[in-house]
Design an enzyme around this catalytic site. Structure first.
Site, PDB file in Angstrom:
ATOM      1  N   CYS A  52       0.825  -1.222   0.000  1.00 56.12           N
ATOM      2  CA  CYS A  52       0.000   0.000   0.000  1.00 56.12           C
ATOM      3  C   CYS A  52       0.855   1.266   0.000  1.00 56.12           C
ATOM      4  CB  CYS A  52      -0.925  -0.037   1.220  1.00 56.12           C
ATOM      5  SG  CYS A  52      -1.706   1.535   1.607  1.00 56.12           S
ATOM      6  N   CYS A  55       0.023   3.890   2.739  1.00 54.08           N
ATOM      7  CA  CYS A  55       0.495   3.393   4.045  1.00 54.08           C
ATOM      8  C   CYS A  55       1.961   3.778   4.246  1.00 54.08           C
ATOM      9  CB  CYS A  55       0.356   1.873   4.135  1.00 54.08           C
ATOM     10  SG  CYS A  55      -1.317   1.236   3.918  1.00 54.08           S
TER      11      CYS A  55
END
Length: 391
Positions: A52, A55
């Site tokens: 991600c 993230c």
């Protein structure tokens, strides 16, 4: 000597860098919760995935900011879990994590008190934490507070939002208390109507009273025709329940139609009956009855979405032996493949061709399924097994 000093310097730099971020506890989930309970703090969980991008940006650009790390390290027990590995998988399932990053805030009982998602700038990330860290969220167990009769609207809405997927029954009870205490002089908002409709399953539900008494408010946001259709489905839900013969694992068609036709008309009653039978017989693995219901319901297959037909075709391929029924299921699978080929629908069609004796087509589509699965990094074992059977 210089080398030693240089090595110490690098080591110190690594330690300092490690400290200049949120201090995430590397402990099992149960120990994180126990620590939070002991210290009377909330838990902050950064629910992430290794692939991600946002993230990684949060980790690099936001968690390292002084205002962020100071507030989170002082006020929360912090933890990080990769939601696709180890214990993270169980947490993703438990708390319904489906997008990344997701930020979970829990109390010392392990109950969710807030959830947010997506990349956030430093100021917003701290403001969110300050709001969540309000005294009310640390009062204790949500269920204990609810059992104690708490009626605060925000408290009840929070329970609905946080538990609608993970603990539907608890969320439904909160919705019932919410609408029970909603003043008649206060009109329902669009969001409140959404909650009301979500937590009604039949005309026997407590929320049904609010649904009927506030019709004038609801149809400001919902066409009256849609309201009436929804109402009919709620009434039919009770008839469905009364039509089920659990002892013999069958649906009493005659009872259902006799009770439902006066309420919604013959066409709608028959449609609901067949939908009920498909669902019930699949759940109870009564595939002879499922076969009959599916053939009746999907008689005019052009009126149905190919993906819905494909699901029925798959069940036929796995559990039905009647040649004429398998031929009909082949037609359903063909409709899905005609819309767009993928490794799943080509496999199902290949298996149905094989079961109906068309080995040439079965081989072609099984090979197609295998190749598409490999190209998409998916499991091709089913196609491989089928190809062995064909040869």
């Amino acid at each position: 000597m210089k080398k030693i000093i240089s090595g110490i310097s690098i080591f110190c730099s690594i330690i300092i860098a490690a400290q200049e971020t949120i201090q995430f506890q590397e402990l099992p989930f149960k120990d994180i919760i126990a620590k939070a309970k002991k210290e009377k703090k909330l838990v902050f969980i950064d629910a992430y995935a290794s692939w991600c991008g946002p993230c990684k940006m949060m980790e690099k650009n936001v968690f390292t900011q002084k205002a962020v790390r100071d507030y989170y390290n002082t006020n929360f027990i912090n933890a990080r879990f990769d939601m696709e590995k180890g214990e993270g998988r169980d947490l993703a399932s438990k708390f319904g994590v489906r997008s990344y990053p997701t930020y979970l805030f829990l109390n010392g009982e392990g109950e969710l008190v807030s959830r947010n998602t997506g990349y956030m700038e430093e100021s917003l990330f701290v403001a969110m934490a300050q709001d969540i860290n309000a005294p009310g969220n640390k009062k204790g167990s949500l269920k204990e507070r609810f059992a104690g009769g708490e009626k605060d609207p925000e408290f009840l809405i929070n329970i609905m939002k946080l538990n609608s997927n993970s603990d539907y029954d608890f969320a439904k009870k909160a919705s019932e208390r919410y609408f029970e205490n909603k003043k008649k002089t206060e009109e329902l908002t669009k969001d409140e109507i959404g909650f009301l409709l979500y937590f009604i399953k039949s005309s026997e539900d407590n929320n049904y009273k609010a649904f009927t008494s506030r019709k004038a408010e609801i149809i400001k946001f919902l066409p009256e025709e849609t309201y009436n259709e929804f109402d009919a489905q709620l009434k039919l839900a009770k008839i469905v329940e009364q039509s089920i013969d659990d002892k013999n694992k069958k649906i009493n068609d005659d009872y259902f139609l006799k009770a439902a036709e006066p309420m919604v008309g013959k066409e709608a009653a028959v449609k609901k009956l067949n939908q009920t039978k498909l669902s019930y017989y699949e759940q109870n693995t009564n595939f002879p009855e499922y076969e009959k219901a599916a053939l009746d319901y999907y008689k005019n297959s052009d009126a149905f979405d190919p993906n819905e037909l494909l699901r029925a075709a798959w069940i036929f391929a796995e559990h039905v032996k009647t040649p004429s029924s398998l031929k009909k299921a082949t037609e359903w699978a063909e409709k899905s493949v005609m819309r767009g080929e993928n490794s799943e629908n080509t496999y199902i069609l290949a298996k149905l061709y094989y079961l109906t004796g068309n080995k040439e087509n079965a081989k072609n589509y099984a090979e197609m399924s295998k190749n598409m699965a490999i190209q998409g990094n998916k499991d091709s074992n089913l196609a491989d097994e089928l190809l062995k059977q064909i040869q």
